[in-house]
Design a protein around this motif. Structure first.
Motif, PDB file in Angstrom:
ATOM      1  N   GLY A   1       0.814  -1.217   0.000  1.00 40.05           N
ATOM      2  CA  GLY A   1       0.000   0.000   0.000  1.00 40.05           C
ATOM      3  C   GLY A   1       0.847   1.267   0.000  1.00 40.05           C
ATOM      4  O   GLY A   1       0.324   2.371   0.018  1.00 40.05           O
ATOM      5  N   TRP A   2       2.178   1.109  -0.058  1.00 42.26           N
ATOM      6  CA  TRP A   2       3.099   2.246  -0.057  1.00 42.26           C
ATOM      7  C   TRP A   2       3.754   2.373  -1.417  1.00 42.26           C
ATOM      8  O   TRP A   2       4.019   1.382  -2.100  1.00 42.26           O
ATOM      9  CB  TRP A   2       4.155   2.091   1.028  1.00 42.26           C
ATOM     10  CG  TRP A   2       3.561   2.212   2.397  1.00 42.26           C
ATOM     11  CD1 TRP A   2       3.131   1.196   3.200  1.00 42.26           C
ATOM     12  CD2 TRP A   2       3.277   3.420   3.088  1.00 42.26           C
ATOM     13  NE1 TRP A   2       2.607   1.701   4.360  1.00 42.26           N
ATOM     14  CE2 TRP A   2       2.689   3.069   4.320  1.00 42.26           C
ATOM     15  CE3 TRP A   2       3.468   4.769   2.795  1.00 42.26           C
ATOM     16  CZ2 TRP A   2       2.295   4.019   5.248  1.00 42.26           C
ATOM     17  CZ3 TRP A   2       3.070   5.715   3.730  1.00 42.26           C
ATOM     18  CH2 TRP A   2       2.494   5.327   4.939  1.00 42.26           C
ATOM     19  N   PHE A   3       4.041   3.608  -1.784  1.00 37.78           N
ATOM     20  CA  PHE A   3       4.631   3.941  -3.070  1.00 37.78           C
ATOM     21  C   PHE A   3       5.848   4.833  -2.843  1.00 37.78           C
ATOM     22  O   PHE A   3       5.963   5.486  -1.810  1.00 37.78           O
ATOM     23  CB  PHE A   3       3.624   4.721  -3.935  1.00 37.78           C
ATOM     24  CG  PHE A   3       2.402   3.946  -4.312  1.00 37.78           C
ATOM     25  CD1 PHE A   3       2.276   3.403  -5.578  1.00 37.78           C
ATOM     26  CD2 PHE A   3       1.362   3.759  -3.403  1.00 37.78           C
ATOM     27  CE1 PHE A   3       1.141   2.692  -5.942  1.00 37.78           C
ATOM     28  CE2 PHE A   3       0.227   3.050  -3.752  1.00 37.78           C
ATOM     29  CZ  PHE A   3       0.109   2.514  -5.028  1.00 37.78           C
ATOM     30  N   ALA A   4       6.718   4.872  -3.849  1.00 41.38           N
ATOM     31  CA  ALA A   4       7.853   5.805  -3.853  1.00 41.38           C
ATOM     32  C   ALA A   4       8.018   6.323  -5.270  1.00 41.38           C
ATOM     33  O   ALA A   4       7.698   5.631  -6.239  1.00 41.38           O
ATOM     34  CB  ALA A   4       9.124   5.103  -3.396  1.00 41.38           C
ATOM     35  N   ASN A   5       8.509   7.541  -5.388  1.00 42.04           N
ATOM     36  CA  ASN A   5       8.756   8.121  -6.701  1.00 42.04           C
ATOM     37  C   ASN A   5      10.256   8.276  -6.863  1.00 42.04           C
ATOM     38  O   ASN A   5      10.914   8.937  -6.069  1.00 42.04           O
ATOM     39  CB  ASN A   5       8.061   9.482  -6.826  1.00 42.04           C
ATOM     40  CG  ASN A   5       8.082   9.984  -8.247  1.00 42.04           C
ATOM     41  OD1 ASN A   5       9.147  10.172  -8.832  1.00 42.04           O
ATOM     42  ND2 ASN A   5       6.908  10.193  -8.799  1.00 42.04           N
TER      43      ASN A   5
END
Length: 182
Positions: free
Chosen positions: A137-141
């Motif tokens: 459920g976590w994202f990074a750019n």
């Protein structure tokens, strides 16, 4: 599936370098593989992948950064000529067995971001989900590309992972993790 730890002077290092360049776009290679292999500040495992039936036939590699709490699968690639034959799934299962006492974390390009390779992203995501990874459920750019963070275990501790990234980054900037409406 045989997994062998490789050192900088292993005979298959040139194969690793070629597969690395063939498999990852430039924006996913912030440093070259020689720089990664030459450093000694960050503990990592470079693991060669070899089929049981051909134990000397290099098929791909994993590059894993680790500490006592988790292992982050930085790179995983199968040689282009050996893809789509089940080697990747067998290799992931062998890796999960080898690291059975350590959560494996991985990130892959988001299917929720508009891109030129949407089908490839969907295929990659399905591969990891089929092989027992869970989306956290976590994202990074990273450099304008959104990545989904996945784990080999269902329970994910964001703060522990951020502490791990901070330690591994050695003062360099780490990506911010965020949740996103999907």
């Amino acid at each position: 599936m045989l997994l062998k730890k490789l050192t900088n002077n292993h005979a298959d290092i040139e194969h690793v370098k070629k597969v690395f360049l063939d498999s990852f776009p430039e924006n996913e290679r912030p440093v070259d593989i020689d720089t990664i292999l030459a450093q000694d500040e960050i503990p990592f495992d470079l693991i060669g992948i070899y089929p049981d039936e051909a134990p000397d036939d290099f098929a791909g590699f994993f590059l894993i950064v680790k500490n006592d709490e988790c292992a982050y699968l930085v790179y995983f690639a199968i040689s282009p000529e050996k893809r789509s034959g089940g080697i990747g799934s067998k290799a992931i299962q062998a890796l999960k067995e080898q690291y059975k006492d350590t959560p494996l974390l991985f990130s892959y390009e988001s299917i929720y971001q508009e891109s030129n390779n949407a089908k490839q992203r969907e295929k990659r995501r399905n591969f990891y989900l089929k092989n027992g990874f869970y989306e956290t459920g976590w994202f990074a750019n990273l450099a304008g590309t959104e990545f989904i963070l996945a784990s080999s275990v269902e329970e994910f501790h964001k703060d522990s992972f951020l502490a791990f990234l901070t330690t591994m980054a050695g003062g360099r900037t780490i990506p911010e993790l965020y949740r996103r409406d999907i």
